[in-house]
Design a protein around this motif. Sequence first.
Motif, PDB file in Angstrom:
ATOM      1  N   PRO A 112       0.876  -1.064   0.194  1.00 47.62           N
ATOM      2  CA  PRO A 112       0.049   0.077   0.071  1.00 47.62           C
ATOM      3  C   PRO A 112       0.700   1.230  -0.113  1.00 47.62           C
ATOM      4  N   PHE A 113       0.717   2.172  -1.022  1.00 44.66           N
ATOM      5  CA  PHE A 113       1.452   3.601  -0.930  1.00 44.66           C
ATOM      6  C   PHE A 113       0.786   4.199  -1.666  1.00 44.66           C
ATOM      7  N   SER A 114       0.877   5.396  -0.963  1.00 38.96           N
ATOM      8  CA  SER A 114      -0.044   6.560  -1.505  1.00 38.96           C
ATOM      9  C   SER A 114       0.676   7.667  -2.003  1.00 38.96           C
ATOM     10  N   GLY A 115       2.051   7.800  -1.648  1.00 42.75           N
ATOM     11  CA  GLY A 115       3.037   8.803  -2.154  1.00 42.75           C
ATOM     12  C   GLY A 115       3.897   8.931  -1.165  1.00 42.75           C
ATOM     13  N   HIS A 116       5.004   9.639  -1.870  1.00 40.29           N
ATOM     14  CA  HIS A 116       6.311  10.068  -1.049  1.00 40.29           C
ATOM     15  C   HIS A 116       5.926  10.431   0.342  1.00 40.29           C
ATOM     16  N   THR A 117       5.074  11.542   0.304  1.00 41.09           N
ATOM     17  CA  THR A 117       4.735  12.313   1.525  1.00 41.09           C
ATOM     18  C   THR A 117       4.174  11.454   2.452  1.00 41.09           C
ATOM     19  N   GLU A 118       3.516  10.624   2.378  1.00 46.00           N
ATOM     20  CA  GLU A 118       3.090   9.646   3.341  1.00 46.00           C
ATOM     21  C   GLU A 118       3.916   8.775   3.867  1.00 46.00           C
ATOM     22  N   TYR A 119       4.742   8.107   2.933  1.00 45.25           N
ATOM     23  CA  TYR A 119       5.690   7.049   3.164  1.00 45.25           C
ATOM     24  C   TYR A 119       6.933   7.660   4.090  1.00 45.25           C
ATOM     25  N   LEU A 120       7.336   9.089   3.764  1.00 46.93           N
ATOM     26  CA  LEU A 120       8.240   9.716   4.482  1.00 46.93           C
ATOM     27  C   LEU A 120       7.758   9.857   6.011  1.00 46.93           C
ATOM     28  N   ALA A 121       6.372  10.283   5.947  1.00 46.50           N
ATOM     29  CA  ALA A 121       5.857  10.459   7.460  1.00 46.50           C
ATOM     30  C   ALA A 121       6.090   9.200   8.323  1.00 46.50           C
ATOM     31  N   GLU A 122       5.627   8.120   7.786  1.00 47.57           N
ATOM     32  CA  GLU A 122       5.701   6.887   8.460  1.00 47.57           C
ATOM     33  C   GLU A 122       7.078   6.542   8.890  1.00 47.57           C
ATOM     34  N   ALA A 123       7.874   6.623   7.929  1.00 43.84           N
ATOM     35  CA  ALA A 123       9.449   6.194   8.113  1.00 43.84           C
ATOM     36  C   ALA A 123       9.938   7.132   9.181  1.00 43.84           C
ATOM     37  N   THR A 124       9.622   8.111   9.422  1.00 43.13           N
ATOM     38  CA  THR A 124      10.316   8.988  10.007  1.00 43.13           C
ATOM     39  C   THR A 124       9.494   9.242  11.695  1.00 43.13           C
TER      40      THR A 124
END
Length: 327
Positions: free
Chosen positions: A128-140
Amino acid sequence: MPLPILAITSGEPAGIGPDLCAALPRREWPARLVVLGDRAMIAARIHAVEPALDIVDYAPDAAPRPGALEVLHVPMATKAVPGRLDAANARYVLDVLDRAIAGCKSGEFAGMVTAPVHKGIICDAGVPFSGHTEYLAEATGTPLVVMMLVGGGLRVALATTHLPLKDVSAAITRPLLTDTLRILHTDLRQRFGLAAPRILVAGLNPHAGEGGHMGMEEIEVITPVLEQLRAEGMQLIGPLPADTLFVPHTLKQGDAVLAMFHDQGLPVLKHASFGGGVNVTLGLPIIRTSVDHGTALDLAGSGRADPGSLFAAVELAIAMAQGQTKT
């Protein structure tokens, strides 16, 4: 003083990201740029465009070589064909992002600049991937981040990002809007050097609700939040009808715009700056900028991809890393 090191992620390998990286050595940058991706794939794509370009392996303590492209190798799962998506490489695309994020969190990199990825093919691979923005938020571990695009003399941030239009109204709550405006205000001060930023806030509905006749969100949600934050000292103008907010006279009154949803604010900015716009993720503990366009599969491998947006993203990331103001 050593130059700041920026991680440049090469993005979807079937898209134009690797092609754009070939253009980076055309300029002298006040930073050390390191491209992350599969070395063999990047070399093949780049040498098709820039046959004489030297490619060197990245070593953190090595001296940069002017005119060469430094590559930090992240292996692909399978060979990539320009213009042809392959779900087998979806995990590779995320591995590249993960390496850049890890380097930023550790201090190895001063920031990261991302080439475009293809959301659909990553989701097709079962991630599940909605975009860089959301991915970076979760990763940090960041509870809320804000997407802002910069270009054409505009800064346009979004209260909601990649949502179906039917879900936008329910998503715009008082807590979300409060937190979004606080993040935007803080980063305009800390990252962009604006001591007292002025923020133009769009309404959600046509004519900003027309006094409740075209919707109640402005009365029930947006206006109370603006009044609360004004009492805390923020300079907030709105809620304004979006169709008259984006006119020169009104824009001169603000330093940034907060739009309520993706296609309310971004078409205007892209009209003003396409090819040179930059996507910035606010609220993160790291610096992240990105191109403002997609993977352009039809241009991959053709040598015709325009690096203007990547150049602008690199320029802005360097300025943010150095604590300078940059429009």
